[in-house]
Design an enzyme around this catalytic site. Structure first.
Site, PDB file in Angstrom:
ATOM      1  N   GLN A  62      50.657  43.547  42.258  1.00  0.00           N
ATOM      2  CA  GLN A  62      50.997  42.280  42.901  1.00  0.00           C
ATOM      3  C   GLN A  62      52.489  42.216  43.208  1.00  0.00           C
ATOM      4  OE1 GLN A  62      49.292  38.905  40.947  1.00  0.00           O
ATOM      5  NE2 GLN A  62      50.315  37.417  42.252  1.00  0.00           N
ATOM      6  N   SER A 103      49.743  47.905  37.110  1.00  0.00           N
ATOM      7  CA  SER A 103      49.087  46.628  36.824  1.00  0.00           C
ATOM      8  C   SER A 103      47.786  46.525  37.615  1.00  0.00           C
ATOM      9  CB  SER A 103      50.045  45.470  37.127  1.00  0.00           C
ATOM     10  OG  SER A 103      49.504  44.239  36.737  1.00  0.00           O
ATOM     11  N   LEU A 104      47.707  45.610  38.573  1.00  0.00           N
ATOM     12  CA  LEU A 104      46.542  45.494  39.450  1.00  0.00           C
ATOM     13  C   LEU A 104      46.154  46.845  40.046  1.00  0.00           C
ATOM     14  CD1 LEU A 104      44.627  44.100  41.584  1.00  0.00           C
ATOM     15  CD2 LEU A 104      46.689  43.832  42.975  1.00  0.00           C
ATOM     16  N   ARG A 108      39.978  38.499  37.816  1.00  0.00           N
ATOM     17  CA  ARG A 108      41.272  38.668  37.144  1.00  0.00           C
ATOM     18  C   ARG A 108      42.330  37.791  37.790  1.00  0.00           C
ATOM     19  NH1 ARG A 108      45.883  42.102  37.737  1.00  0.00           N
ATOM     20  NH2 ARG A 108      46.594  43.129  35.811  1.00  0.00           N
ATOM     21  N   HIS A 160      51.268  39.935  31.643  1.00  0.00           N
ATOM     22  CA  HIS A 160      51.426  41.051  30.696  1.00  0.00           C
ATOM     23  C   HIS A 160      52.201  40.628  29.440  1.00  0.00           C
ATOM     24  CE1 HIS A 160      49.646  43.866  33.496  1.00  0.00           C
ATOM     25  NE2 HIS A 160      50.451  43.426  34.429  1.00  0.00           N
ATOM     26  N   GLN A 203      45.547  45.412  29.056  1.00  0.00           N
ATOM     27  CA  GLN A 203      46.706  45.380  29.945  1.00  0.00           C
ATOM     28  C   GLN A 203      47.073  43.972  30.400  1.00  0.00           C
ATOM     29  OE1 GLN A 203      46.008  44.856  34.082  1.00  0.00           O
ATOM     30  NE2 GLN A 203      45.823  47.065  34.201  1.00  0.00           N
TER      31      GLN A 203
END
Length: 300
Positions: A5, A88-89, A113, A191, A240
């Site tokens: 993101q 991440s994503l 998510r 996170h 995560q």
């Protein structure tokens, strides 16, 4: 490599959609899965709507898959990668590339998510990038202010998260220590432990998803080690949400293992830049949507 993101931009994927029937099919399938015209938000915005967490995450995921599919269709790739990784994503895109998730299941998880983390972020938390702060200085700032590390991006850039007051204190401490702190325009402290309520709900969705063993090593965000099987993938996707992204450590580990070329698929070229800042002599290449809506490769 697949971005996370923040890499989204209005217009991303439109050139692929107009030029490649396979890309058009992916976007149309994505619209059907999410139940609204996600492709229109990618192509035409508006920017504030695209930037909303629940939209940005599936939009980046789909566009990254389109970039990869078009690269394969155009015969831009040859051979088998040593590993795949996502920030991440982007870890979800990596899992689709590795055959651990189908596109359909990956998109459903990413959509959920985005909704959960977006809702959690609306109520609390902020993030800041700390520049030119070494690990010992970072630890001191975290202990003094209560912020938590969100992303280890490169040797010179680490992102921290926490309450708004804690973030302001961390920025001030970084400036005093000779570095620099920059508050980020995000809706929450992703996170970090502030995402725990979202992670608890999300664990149910991950438990229901079809996840199989990766066919290619996928380097996990939470420990910078390859995910060995489907069960490890399930644990990783929940962990995560509240744990830091070890991107710098991932790049360092791959470099030490002999990886010499890193290829990025998706909007922008952020990860390629982080690789160059971590491994100065690494080769990078991008198959990316840029602000000019061009597809570019850069093999240095």
């Amino acid at each position: 490599m697949f971005p996370g993101q923040g890499s989204q931009l209005v217009g991303m994927g439109l050139d692929f959609y107009e030029s490649f029937p396979d890309a058009r099919a992916v976007y149309e399938r994505a619209d059907d899965i999410v139940g609204f015209p996600l492709s229109e938000i990618c192509f035409h915005g508006p920017e504030d709507q695209l930037g909303q967490t629940e939209n940005a995450q599936p939009a980046i995921f789909v566009t990254s898959i389109v970039c990869l599919a078009c690269a394969l269709k155009s015969n831009c790739l040859s051979g088998r990668p040593r590993a795949v990784a996502g920030h991440s994503l982007g870890e979800y895109t990596a899992l689709v590339a590795a055959g651990s998730l189908t596109f359909e299941d990956g998109l459903r998880l990413v959509r959920r998510r985005g909704q959960l983390t977006g809702n959690a972020g609306d109520s609390q938390g902020a993030m800041a990038a700390l520049l030119r702060i070494d690990d010992s200085g970072l630890q001191a700032i975290c202990e003094a202010t209560g912020v938590e590390v969100c992303n280890y991006n490169s040797p010179e850039q680490t992102v921290v998260g926490g309450s708004s007051d804690a973030i302001e204190a961390a920025i001030a401490a970084a400036n005093v220590a000779g570095g620099r702190g920059v508050r980020l325009r995000v809706s929450g402290a992703f996170h970090t432990s502030l995402m725990a309520p979202a992670a608890q709900k999300y664990a149910l969705d991950v438990g229901d998803a079809r996840i199989v063993d990766p066919r290619i090593p996928v380097i996990a965000n939470t420990d910078a080690e390859p995910l060995s099987d489907g069960l490890a993938v399930r644990r990783e996707l929940v962990a995560q949400l509240t744990g830091p992204v070890l991107w710098r450590q991932t790049v360092e580990m791959l470099g030490a293992a002999g990886v010499t070329c890193f290829m990025e698929f998706g909007p922008g070229q952020v990860l390629s830049g982080l690789v160059k800042r971590t491994l100065a002599h690494a080769g990078t290449a991008t198959f990316a949507v840029t602000t000019d809506l061009d597809t570019k490769t850069d093999g240095r």
